[in-house]
Structure formats: C-alpha cells, structure tokens
Design a protein around this motif. Structure first.
Motif, PDB file in Angstrom:
ATOM      1  N   HIS A  56      35.836 -34.386 -58.332  1.00 44.56           N
ATOM      2  CA  HIS A  56      36.195 -33.422 -59.376  1.00 44.56           C
ATOM      3  C   HIS A  56      35.013 -32.551 -59.789  1.00 44.56           C
ATOM      4  CE1 HIS A  56      39.354 -36.502 -59.731  1.00 44.56           C
ATOM      5  NE2 HIS A  56      40.126 -35.454 -59.902  1.00 44.56           N
ATOM      6  N   ASP A  88      41.183 -27.070 -62.564  1.00 41.44           N
ATOM      7  CA  ASP A  88      41.620 -27.858 -63.706  1.00 41.44           C
ATOM      8  C   ASP A  88      40.494 -27.832 -64.734  1.00 41.44           C
ATOM      9  OD1 ASP A  88      42.836 -29.719 -65.369  1.00 41.44           O
ATOM     10  OD2 ASP A  88      42.085 -31.430 -64.237  1.00 41.44           O
ATOM     11  N   LYS A  89      40.818 -27.786 -65.997  1.00 37.75           N
ATOM     12  CA  LYS A  89      39.795 -27.699 -67.056  1.00 37.75           C
ATOM     13  C   LYS A  89      38.891 -28.929 -67.097  1.00 37.75           C
ATOM     14  CE  LYS A  89      41.283 -23.785 -68.651  1.00 37.75           C
ATOM     15  NZ  LYS A  89      40.694 -22.583 -68.142  1.00 37.75           N
ATOM     16  N   GLN A  90      39.333 -30.052 -66.502  1.00 39.88           N
ATOM     17  CA  GLN A  90      38.522 -31.273 -66.480  1.00 39.88           C
ATOM     18  C   GLN A  90      37.504 -31.279 -65.343  1.00 39.88           C
ATOM     19  OE1 GLN A  90      38.794 -33.314 -69.041  1.00 39.88           O
ATOM     20  NE2 GLN A  90      40.348 -31.883 -69.759  1.00 39.88           N
ATOM     21  N   THR A  91      37.642 -30.382 -64.385  1.00 38.34           N
ATOM     22  CA  THR A  91      36.720 -30.328 -63.250  1.00 38.34           C
ATOM     23  C   THR A  91      35.357 -29.828 -63.709  1.00 38.34           C
ATOM     24  OG1 THR A  91      38.561 -29.835 -61.764  1.00 38.34           O
ATOM     25  CG2 THR A  91      36.351 -29.370 -60.944  1.00 38.34           C
ATOM     26  N   HIS A 118      36.520 -22.230 -69.497  1.00 35.99           N
ATOM     27  CA  HIS A 118      36.120 -23.454 -68.793  1.00 35.99           C
ATOM     28  C   HIS A 118      34.756 -23.863 -69.337  1.00 35.99           C
ATOM     29  CE1 HIS A 118      36.709 -26.104 -65.253  1.00 35.99           C
ATOM     30  NE2 HIS A 118      35.416 -26.307 -65.456  1.00 35.99           N
ATOM     31  N   ASN A 120      33.502 -27.091 -69.179  1.00 40.76           N
ATOM     32  CA  ASN A 120      33.034 -28.333 -68.585  1.00 40.76           C
ATOM     33  C   ASN A 120      32.103 -28.009 -67.404  1.00 40.76           C
ATOM     34  OD1 ASN A 120      32.770 -31.039 -68.161  1.00 40.76           O
ATOM     35  ND2 ASN A 120      34.816 -31.350 -67.323  1.00 40.76           N
TER      36      ASN A 120
END
Length: 129
Positions: A56, A88-91, A118, A120
């Motif tokens: 990720h 994905d916003k978690q990547t 984004h 992250n």
C-alpha cells in the motif's frame, strides 16, 4: 623438386581475447542498466525513520535534474496527478527528492497531493551520521 612454403597465418588468439573482454564489459554494463535504479542523494535528517511496510505504498522520486518518477518509471505531472487521484486515501505516498533538486519540483508534488485531499504521505530522508 617441389618446395612447400609455410606462410604464417593470421593469429586470431589476441583478437578472441579482445572480443571476450568487450563481451564481458557489455554484459556487466547491461546488467547495471537493467537494474534501473534511479540515483538520488537524499537530504540528511537526524529524525529519519525507516518504514517497514512496503504494501500500500506509492513511491514518487525527483532526481537532481528535476525529473519525476513513479515507481522507478519516468512520469509527467499529469500522470502523477492521475495516479494520485486513483489512489485509495489510505495508501501512503513516499516522496524522495534529491537534495540538489529544485524545491519548486517538490512543492508541485505537495500541491498535487493537497488538491486531491491525499494527506497520507511520507518525506523520505537519509539518517544523518
């Protein structure tokens, strides 16, 4: 009486030696090129940390000539924008910028991340000795 003349032929042993040396050089250079590692000199930081989770992640690199790369492949700002938009916003996005790259190039990537909301991301530095 018949005389047989012995003429010295072409000695190809030195020629073969030269060809083998050239072949060894070509093979070693092509192996180096095949690795395709982008040479960047990271800025040094006392608080540098190594992250262990490689899943990720998206890696964006800026070399000393201000060329952008996504995962070791040259990319334009438009391609970077599309790639970040599809994430994905978690990547986690890892930013690696050569210490001799223009600060403007780094800011352009930060602007793209902010425009896509984004947040992250990590700025990768080298541990100071």
């Amino acid at each position: 009486m018949l005389k047989i003349q012995h003429s010295e032929g072409l000695n190809i042993v030195p020629f073969i030696d030269v060809i083998l040396v050239l072949l060894a050089m070509v093979l070693s250079i092509s192996t180096f090129i095949a690795h395709g590692e982008i040479k960047i000199e990271l800025p040094k930081s006392d608080s540098s940390e190594q992250s262990s989770d490689d899943s990720h992640k998206l890696q964006i690199i800026i070399n000393a000539e201000n060329v952008f790369y996504i995962e070791d492949k040259e990319a334009s700002l438009e391609e970077i924008t599309e790639k970040i938009n599809a994430l994905d916003k978690q990547t986690i996005v890892e930013l690696k910028s050569d210490k001799n790259a223009k600060f403007d190039s780094f800011i352009q990537i930060i602007d793209i991340l902010r425009s896509q909301h984004h947040e992250n991301f990590q700025i990768i530095t080298e541990k100071a000795q």
